[in-house]
Design a protein around this motif. Sequence first.
Motif, short mmCIF file in Angstrom:
data_model
loop_
_atom_site.label_atom_id
_atom_site.label_comp_id
_atom_site.label_asym_id
_atom_site.label_seq_id
_atom_site.Cartn_x
_atom_site.Cartn_y
_atom_site.Cartn_z
N ARG A 165 4.62 60.21 2.90
CA ARG A 165 4.20 60.21 4.31
C ARG A 165 3.47 58.88 4.62
N PRO A 169 3.73 69.19 6.14
CA PRO A 169 4.47 68.70 4.97
C PRO A 169 5.50 69.73 4.50
N ALA A 194 6.39 62.78 9.47
CA ALA A 194 5.00 62.60 9.02
C ALA A 194 4.03 63.31 9.97
N GLU A 195 4.50 63.61 11.19
CA GLU A 195 3.63 64.30 12.15
C GLU A 195 3.78 65.81 12.09
N SER A 245 11.20 59.20 9.00
CA SER A 245 10.01 59.56 8.22
C SER A 245 8.76 59.54 9.11
N THR A 255 11.15 67.08 0.83
CA THR A 255 11.00 65.63 0.74
C THR A 255 11.10 65.17 -0.71
#
Lengths: 228, 228
Positions: A41, A116, A112-113, A108, A121
């Motif tokens: 991230r 997770p 990343a927002e 990505s 990933t």
Amino acid sequence: MNNHIVRTYGEELDQLSAEVMLMGGLAEAQVADAVEAVARRDVALAQSVIERDRKLDELERDVERKCIRLIALRQPMAADLRKTVAAMKIATSLERTGDLAKNIAKRSLVIAEAEPMSPLTRSIERMGKLVSSRLRDVLDAYKSGKLEMAMAVWSSDTEVDEHYNALFRELLTYMMGDPRTISACTHILFMAKNLERIGDHATNMAEHIHYEITGEDYVEDRPKMSTL
Amino acid sequence: MNNHIVRTYGEELDQLSAEVMLMGGLAEAQVADAVEAVARRDVALAQSVIERDRKLDELERDVERKCIRLIALRQPMAADLRKTVAAMKIATSLERTGDLAKNIAKRSLVIAEAEPMSPLTRSIERMGKLVSSRLRDVLDAYKSGKLEMAMAVWSSDTEVDEHYNALFRELLTYMMGDPRTISACTHILFMAKNLERIGDHATNMAEHIHYEITGEDYVEDRPKMSTL
């Protein structure tokens, strides 16, 4: 005429291969960094992948210009012509590889927002490492002119396809289990598809090397799995 | 030497453009038939799209061979060189367009076995018609050598992107509303992405026409929407 014309054709070809190898090193790094940005991230790393893509675009245009000039001015025959055409085609594949890595980096930033999704990933990271190693192998084959090495990359494309198919099933399960993840999962789906396409470019490059060395198109059907 | 060498360069270029136009007609038909196969769940039509793709591959190889031979034997300068290079690049874009249409046809076979999702497949059909008309316009511009016509295609790429974004939102809503449709919806998502990429190829071809006519790369940033 300019001063290039006094060089030998061999020297000009060597310079051309060196430029293609430079592109290869950059493209490989872009793929590795893009998947690392996904796994960690890492927004700054993703941004730098996006910015550096321009360099590959410039180099491709330069390689293409040089190839066309060489063909027009030197009228190469047989092996020299094949080397020139192969350099131009491999440069195109590497530029596309860069575009796909850039797209992974852009996506990505979006995921990343979101929450997770580490299992997914991590799968992208594993698939990215496999695809990077294919790129490295095919570039080694290009540099050393080793046909068997190129054909080994060609034959191993199904391994990339297997990763893609496994990741696709993993994604479906994830989305069905929690429909709120669907939006983020579609980005991961496109990342996986991009990696699969980079694997296809490695296979294409292996075919260009085959043509360069043997003078024959590689017409055998690929040992491709159905990935859609 | 073979008998081609006695022709004029102008004649050889005309023959090359005619072959590229033939490819253009085939590629446009492949796109139209692929989306029709989706909308009508027409398995036979999809199969014929898949089979006919080979013809585009063969024609592209032939155009490329002819271009390289022309450059090497005739050492064209300025406008003639640009015409030759543009023909080669447009042929590559058309071959890729055919690959994407073939992929849509393959996916249509999968979703023909699922429950009909008419609102979504109608959206694919509409987007396909828009993209086909872009292809037709850019090929008309190539044939007639009209720069404004090519640049109009270039400027209108955002309309394709808007369709893609709307379809993407529609798909997310559909999947979240009924997670059992997720698997089929991912195929429709890739179809939409393929159509968006065909739109990008139309834009690329407009840039090649710009280069052919003006001798300058079109470096302005595309009026592209963010589609990812």
